[in-house]
Design an enzyme around this catalytic site. Structure first.
Site, PDB file in Angstrom:
ATOM      1  CB  SER A 195      -0.943   0.011   1.214  1.00 53.28           C
ATOM      2  OG  SER A 195      -0.200  -0.100   2.422  1.00 53.28           O
ATOM      3  CG  ASP A 363      -1.815   6.035   7.864  1.00 59.43           C
ATOM      4  OD1 ASP A 363      -0.792   5.506   8.302  1.00 59.43           O
ATOM      5  OD2 ASP A 363      -2.502   5.535   6.934  1.00 59.43           O
ATOM      6  CG  HIS A 366      -0.817   3.792   4.476  1.00 58.82           C
ATOM      7  ND1 HIS A 366      -1.351   3.348   5.663  1.00 58.82           N
ATOM      8  CD2 HIS A 366      -0.570   2.698   3.717  1.00 58.82           C
ATOM      9  CE1 HIS A 366      -1.447   2.029   5.635  1.00 58.82           C
ATOM     10  NE2 HIS A 366      -0.972   1.613   4.468  1.00 58.82           N
TER      11      HIS A 366
END
Length: 391
Positions: A195, A363, A366
């Protein structure tokens, strides 16, 4: 006598015009139905057909006289879509899978084509052609992407398939354009990862991004195309066994690059992969790709945004099975991009607050679009420093 000639002349001209008009109409129809074209634009669904497109509904079975259609229309369904134009309707693939014969088929002269797809309403879906994945995990309604495809058997066989179990796999539009009469892909940089690497949609405006998505802006696109087959949540075993490596091995050739970055999810206990197992899975992929004559590059993942010590130095050298990746690169004599250390040096230079600004809100793992761009820049600069061309 003069009058009869005049009347005959006008009647002759009128008749010729009628014949010519009929001929033009039949010629246009014949061209669309009988001649095998090297470019097409299809608008799928039961609604209106956009100008310049060929309308295709779920019931249109492949017909050799018109050179396109569904192989098994009984496994297709017309569905609405929330977009405009070609995106206002779609077809849904009721059965799917990269090996499924429920495909949309188009007869094409052998050659290299650019294939552009526009999905209908779907949460997440992948595109397969010729029995392998071509685009991974397109997300959001009316997502659009394209890929190069060599046709060697006179026919394109395409379907929309699994990206997320339980969601609809739909297609609103398909555009096909001949690039070359030679069915060989341009030099290609293939990317595998998770990701932090993969594509997010819309490609040109997504808030979140992976560095693989942003790498093309640092690549000489007259020399290379970039094919990003990374997917969120991916582990080494999954990338090797579930179709992504298969797609790369089908097309990769001498002169191409394969950049592989995994480890983040492999370290998660739920994936049950030890560091030794991870290393051997990666080794197997490295050797399979090296056997094609292509160049393999291993990369280590960046750390978390919060990996700063009290002195304001960012370091994450013990994360994500980094040591196994480094050792493997040395053992298999392949280039290594230690993106972990390169990104830490950059994060240290800009400080903790600015580093957080390169990640998604709330986050620490990411990157957002700006962060992914910086990671792609670091990747490209290091590859260029190591002497890889096209960057």
């Amino acid at each position: 006598m003069r009058t009869r000639i005049r009347i005959f002349g006008w009647m002759t001209i009128f008749t010729l015009l009628l014949i010519l008009a009929a001929g033009i109409g039949s010629f246009g129809s014949s061209t669309a139905v009988e001649a095998q074209a090297d470019s097409y634009k299809f608008d799928f669904g039961s609604g209106g057909v956009e100008a310049g497109y060929i309308g295709v509904t779920a019931t249109d079975r492949y017909d050799a006289t018109k050179h396109y259609g569904f192989n098994t229309p009984e496994n297709m369904r017309n569905v609405p879509a929330s977009g405009t134009g070609v995106g206002s309707d779609a077809v849904q693939f009721v059965t799917y899978g990269t090996k499924s014969d429920n495909t949309f088929n188009v007869d094409l002269p052998d050659g290299l084509y650019e294939v552009r797809v526009t999905l209908g309403n779907t949460a997440r879906a992948s595109v397969a052609a010729e029995g392998v994945y071509q685009i991974m995990n397109m997300t959001g309604n009316q997502a659009t992407d394209s890929f190069q495809l060599p046709v060697t058997d006179g026919q394109l066989n395409l379907l929309v398939t699994e990206g997320k179990a339980g969601t609809s796999f739909t297609l609103s539009a398909l555009e096909i354009r001949l690039l070359s009469s030679q069915p060989v892909t341009n030099r290609t940089i293939y990317i595998g990862g998770d990701s932090t690497v993969c594509n997010y949609y819309p490609l040109n405006s997504s808030v979140q991004a992976g560095w693989g998505q942003m790498l093309p802006q640092f690549v000489d696109q007259s020399a290379f195309v970039v094919r990003n087959l990374a997917t969120g949540g991916q582990i080494a075993r999954g990338f090797r066994n579930d179709g992504q490596l298969e797609a790369i091995l089908k097309y990769i050739k001498p002169g191409d690059y394969f950049i592989l970055q995994l480890g983040i999810n492999d370290t998660n206990s739920k994936n049950n992969t030890t560091e030794a197992e991870f290393k051997e899975l990666m080794r197997d992929m490295v050797r399979q790709v090296k056997a094609t004559g292509a160049t393999v590059v291993l990369s280590t993942p960046q750390g978390r945004a919060t990996d700063f010590n009290e002195a304001g130095v960012h370091s994450s050298v013990n994360r994500w099975y980094r040591h196994a990746t480094m050792a493997l690169a040395a053992e298999e004599h392949v280039p290594l991009v230690d993106l972990n250390v390169l990104s830490s040096a950059y994060f240290t230079s800009i400080g903790p607050e600015a580093t957080l600004g390169l990640y998604m809100t709330g986050d620490s793992l990411h990157p957002n679009r700006a962060g992914a761009t910086q990671l792609a820049r670091l990747m490209a600069e290091e590859l260029k420093r190591q002497g890889l061309d096209g960057l």
